[in-house]
Design a protein around this motif. Structure first.
Motif, mmCIF file in Angstrom:
data_model
loop_
_atom_site.group_PDB
_atom_site.id
_atom_site.type_symbol
_atom_site.label_atom_id
_atom_site.label_comp_id
_atom_site.label_asym_id
_atom_site.label_seq_id
_atom_site.Cartn_x
_atom_site.Cartn_y
_atom_site.Cartn_z
ATOM 1 N N THR A 154 0.846 -1.188 0.000
ATOM 2 C CA THR A 154 0.000 0.000 0.000
ATOM 3 C C THR A 154 0.884 1.241 0.000
ATOM 4 O O THR A 154 2.053 1.193 0.388
ATOM 5 N N LEU A 155 0.300 2.344 -0.419
ATOM 6 C CA LEU A 155 1.017 3.623 -0.393
ATOM 7 C C LEU A 155 1.314 4.038 1.050
ATOM 8 O O LEU A 155 2.370 4.616 1.338
ATOM 9 N N THR A 156 0.415 3.725 1.957
ATOM 10 C CA THR A 156 0.624 4.043 3.368
ATOM 11 C C THR A 156 1.873 3.370 3.908
ATOM 12 O O THR A 156 2.666 3.973 4.639
ATOM 13 N N GLU A 157 2.056 2.110 3.555
ATOM 14 C CA GLU A 157 3.216 1.356 4.023
ATOM 15 C C GLU A 157 4.519 2.017 3.578
ATOM 16 O O GLU A 157 5.470 2.150 4.363
ATOM 17 N N ALA A 158 4.571 2.454 2.312
ATOM 18 C CA ALA A 158 5.782 3.094 1.798
ATOM 19 C C ALA A 158 6.066 4.406 2.531
ATOM 20 O O ALA A 158 7.216 4.689 2.906
ATOM 21 N N LEU A 159 5.033 5.206 2.759
ATOM 22 C CA LEU A 159 5.213 6.479 3.457
ATOM 23 C C LEU A 159 5.647 6.272 4.899
ATOM 24 O O LEU A 159 6.495 7.002 5.419
ATOM 25 N N ARG A 160 5.059 5.285 5.558
ATOM 26 C CA ARG A 160 5.372 5.047 6.968
ATOM 27 C C ARG A 160 6.832 4.636 7.135
ATOM 28 O O ARG A 160 7.531 5.124 8.029
ATOM 29 N N THR A 161 7.313 3.768 6.256
ATOM 30 C CA THR A 161 8.709 3.341 6.326
ATOM 31 C C THR A 161 9.649 4.511 6.058
ATOM 32 O O THR A 161 10.668 4.685 6.734
ATOM 33 N N THR A 162 9.302 5.332 5.068
ATOM 34 C CA THR A 162 10.127 6.502 4.742
ATOM 35 C C THR A 162 10.171 7.475 5.916
ATOM 36 O O THR A 162 11.239 7.997 6.265
ATOM 37 N N ALA A 163 9.029 7.734 6.542
ATOM 38 C CA ALA A 163 8.972 8.661 7.679
ATOM 39 C C ALA A 163 9.802 8.154 8.852
ATOM 40 O O ALA A 163 10.542 8.925 9.490
ATOM 41 N N ASP A 164 9.710 6.863 9.145
ATOM 42 C CA ASP A 164 10.480 6.291 10.259
ATOM 43 C C ASP A 164 11.978 6.386 9.994
ATOM 44 O O ASP A 164 12.760 6.729 10.890
ATOM 45 N N ALA A 165 12.388 6.088 8.757
ATOM 46 C CA ALA A 165 13.808 6.142 8.415
ATOM 47 C C ALA A 165 14.337 7.578 8.478
ATOM 48 O O ALA A 165 15.454 7.821 8.952
ATOM 49 N N LEU A 166 13.533 8.525 8.016
ATOM 50 C CA LEU A 166 13.967 9.920 8.053
ATOM 51 C C LEU A 166 14.084 10.411 9.492
ATOM 52 O O LEU A 166 15.044 11.109 9.851
ATOM 53 N N ALA A 167 13.115 10.050 10.335
ATOM 54 C CA ALA A 167 13.163 10.466 11.738
ATOM 55 C C ALA A 167 14.411 9.928 12.420
ATOM 56 O O ALA A 167 15.071 10.637 13.195
ATOM 57 N N LYS A 168 14.765 8.698 12.130
ATOM 58 C CA LYS A 168 15.953 8.098 12.736
ATOM 59 C C LYS A 168 17.221 8.791 12.256
ATOM 60 O O LYS A 168 18.121 9.083 13.041
ATOM 61 N N GLN A 169 17.285 9.092 10.961
ATOM 62 C CA GLN A 169 18.491 9.717 10.436
ATOM 63 C C GLN A 169 18.692 11.124 10.976
ATOM 64 O O GLN A 169 19.816 11.546 11.254
ATOM 65 N N LEU A 170 17.595 11.868 11.138
ATOM 66 C CA LEU A 170 17.717 13.250 11.599
ATOM 67 C C LEU A 170 18.259 13.347 13.016
ATOM 68 O O LEU A 170 18.765 14.396 13.419
ATOM 69 N N THR A 171 18.157 12.265 13.788
ATOM 70 C CA THR A 171 18.735 12.277 15.136
ATOM 71 C C THR A 171 20.241 12.074 15.099
ATOM 72 O O THR A 171 20.908 12.259 16.131
ATOM 73 N N GLU A 172 20.778 11.719 13.925
ATOM 74 C CA GLU A 172 22.202 11.399 13.814
ATOM 75 C C GLU A 172 23.027 12.508 13.178
ATOM 76 O O GLU A 172 24.239 12.373 13.042
ATOM 77 N N ILE A 173 22.385 13.613 12.747
ATOM 78 C CA ILE A 173 23.117 14.645 12.022
ATOM 79 C C ILE A 173 23.151 15.942 12.822
ATOM 80 O O ILE A 173 22.349 16.159 13.734
ATOM 81 N N ALA A 174 24.093 16.819 12.453
ATOM 82 C CA ALA A 174 24.353 18.031 13.244
ATOM 83 C C ALA A 174 23.315 19.131 13.034
ATOM 84 O O ALA A 174 22.984 19.862 13.951
ATOM 85 N N ASP A 175 22.825 19.321 11.804
ATOM 86 C CA ASP A 175 21.868 20.397 11.500
ATOM 87 C C ASP A 175 20.555 19.810 11.000
ATOM 88 O O ASP A 175 20.219 19.921 9.827
ATOM 89 N N PRO A 176 19.796 19.167 11.900
ATOM 90 C CA PRO A 176 18.609 18.431 11.449
ATOM 91 C C PRO A 176 17.527 19.304 10.829
ATOM 92 O O PRO A 176 16.809 18.859 9.942
ATOM 93 N N THR A 177 17.395 20.564 11.271
ATOM 94 C CA THR A 177 16.266 21.381 10.793
ATOM 95 C C THR A 177 16.388 21.687 9.309
ATOM 96 O O THR A 177 15.487 21.390 8.518
ATOM 97 N N ASP A 178 17.499 22.316 8.903
ATOM 98 C CA ASP A 178 17.662 22.665 7.492
ATOM 99 C C ASP A 178 17.737 21.429 6.610
ATOM 100 O O ASP A 178 17.197 21.401 5.505
ATOM 101 N N THR A 179 18.407 20.390 7.096
ATOM 102 C CA THR A 179 18.483 19.144 6.328
ATOM 103 C C THR A 179 17.099 18.541 6.136
ATOM 104 O O THR A 179 16.779 18.025 5.061
ATOM 105 N N ALA A 180 16.278 18.604 7.178
ATOM 106 C CA ALA A 180 14.912 18.056 7.081
ATOM 107 C C ALA A 180 14.112 18.776 6.012
ATOM 108 O O ALA A 180 13.389 18.143 5.226
#
Length: 480
Positions: A154-180
């Motif tokens: 489903t399209l929902t499944e793809a979006l949910r996985t993408t959102a979770d991966a992005l949230a995890k990555q943003l906790t690992e970088i120095a400037d999360p706001t502009d990168t987001a």
């Protein structure tokens, strides 16, 4: 024993590097002809690369092997067929994440190589890589988006996985706001081109998944962040508009409008720029069109309308709802009032209700009279034309006709005043070509909706003060 293992590992590594160099050399010289596939050196190199895809002890070799085979498949169709079998066999098990491996070209050809496989792990892996890809990588991101969406359940499944991966990555970088902000823009751009051709169900919870993705951005301060914020908001809202136009079921997903509300909230307590508010106007129009469809069936989706008010503002929603209600006299009065205001229609006093019922017959008679005096075949103008024509031969008769024309003018004036006091007006014009709508038209023979018809007798609309308009009687139509 330990020395033997080290020697074996070094030997395998050396073999891999040699195989990699062999295939790279042929690709770089653009000399990878079909007959070269039968040469022992090339056959051996391809076999080593194919086996390396499943060698979990060397994650980098796995990624490099897929990438170089994906690149080789771009050279010619015969080569593509040769490496396709290697990739399909090797990619039955998941690959390791890319992490910091390779450059933009490497990850592009890795995506190309993976696209050969139809293994079940590919959609999730692609959604994660879509989220984690570098901001500047456009080519690989489009491939990841296509694999993540088109191969998902489903399209929902793809979006949910993408959102979770992005949230995890943003906790690992120095400037999360502009990168987001930048990542949200790139992800939405990639999804936009993919959604045009994606033939998969939306799935439950789509709006919430989209809202979770949008939640990863926001909060940036300063001039640079301000510009990024506006660009990101515009990109996301453009995608929302595209989704609403492509997928009817999402029109009624409250979660999607909450995501729009979150985007407008990036400027709180201020007001979003005009460019963003214009897109919010378009989203409101699309959403209210969906509510209007339900309203024509007598259904009031109160939760959806309340969500729109919270996300987009009461003034915008009420203005759009009122315009739709005024344009559709076929709506039931209480539904029309709710669409325009979001409130229940107050019950009129019993004596007013009785008076309204008693006067309906009178209103219909006034409406018929209004139609009669508007008829183009007769009227005072025609009487005066006839009087002028016969005046030279029958002056007395001509005088009678002119007197009748004067009285007709008075009748017309009185009828118009009376109709105005009862708030009656004509709906349609005789001879007008329109699309058939059974809510406002009446046909003497069966006619399909939207068929072109000609109005033979206009209808009458009544617009009581402070209450929704309604059809007193429908316009009579015939096939055009």
């Amino acid at each position: 024993m330990s020395t033997s293992r080290i020697d074996q590992s070094e030997l395998l590594s050396a073999s891999f590097e040699q195989a990699l160099a062999t295939i790279k050399g042929l690709i770089d010289t653009r000399n990878f002809r079909k007959e070269l596939l039968n040469q022992p050196e090339v056959e051996n190199a391809l076999e080593i690369l194919g086996l390396s895809i499943t060698d979990e002890s060397e994650p980098a070799h796995q990624l490099e092997a897929v990438a170089i085979l994906g690149k080789a498949g771009e050279v010619s169709k015969p080569i593509a067929l040769a490496v396709q079998g290697l990739l399909e066999r090797g990619l039955r098990s998941p690959l390791p994440p890319t992490g910091t491996w390779g450059n933009a070209d490497d990850r592009y050809y890795l995506a190309k190589g993976i696209s050969v496989s139809h293994a079940s792990w590919v959609p999730r892996y692609s959604a994660i890589e879509l989220a984690r890809g570098e901001v500047v990588e456009k080519a690989s991101r489009e491939i990841w988006a296509n694999l993540a969406v088109s191969r998902a359940e489903t399209l929902t499944e793809a979006l949910r996985t993408t959102a979770d991966a992005l949230a995890k990555q943003l906790t690992e970088i120095a400037d999360p706001t502009d990168t987001a902000y930048r990542k949200i823009m790139r992800i939405c751009d990639a999804l936009s081109s993919t959604l045009l051709t994606a033939d998969i169900p939306t799935g439950p919870g789509f709006g919430q998944a989209f809202s979770d993705l949008v939640l990863q951005a926001g909060g940036g301060k300063g001039a640079e962040s301000s510009r990024l914020r506006e660009d990101a908001a515009a990109t996301v809202l453009d995608l929302v508009i595209q989704i609403l136009r492509l997928r009817f079921d999402i029109l009624f997903d409250t979660g999607l409008y909450r995501a729009v509300g979150r985007i407008r909230g990036w400027w709180r307590p201020g007001r979003p720029p005009d460019a963003i508010e214009n897109k919010a106007d378009r989203i409101t129009q699309l959403a209210l069109n969906g509510i209007h469809i339900l309203a024509r069936q007598g259904v009031e989706d109160k939760e959806l309308r309340q969500t729109l008010v919270a996300a987009l503002g009461p003034a915008r929603v009420n203005f759009t709802g009122e315009r739709l209600a005024n344009s559709d006299p076929s709506l039931l009065p209480h539904v029309s009032h709710w669409l325009a205001t979001g409130k229940a229609l107050e019950q009129v006093r019993s004596n007013d209700a009785v008076r309204e019922l008693n006067q309906r017959d009178t209103d219909e008679l006034i409406g018929r009279l209004l139609l009669a005096i508007q008829a183009k075949e007769g009227g005072s103008s025609m009487l005066r034309v006839i009087a002028d024509a016969v005046e030279a031969f029958e002056p007395s008769h001509a005088g009678t006709l002119k007197s009748s024309a004067d009285r007709f003018d008075l009748i017309e004036q009185w009828t118009n005043v009376l109709a105005g006091k009862r708030r009656l007006e004509i709906f349609g014009q005789k001879g007008e070509i329109v699309e058939y709508d059974p809510a406002v038209h009446e046909a003497t023979i069966p006619i399909s909706r939207l068929t072109l018809v000609r109005i033979s007798v206009p209808g009458i609309i009544r617009s009581p003060s402070g209450r929704p308009s309604y059809m007193l009687f429908k316009a009579i139509v015939e096939k055009a």
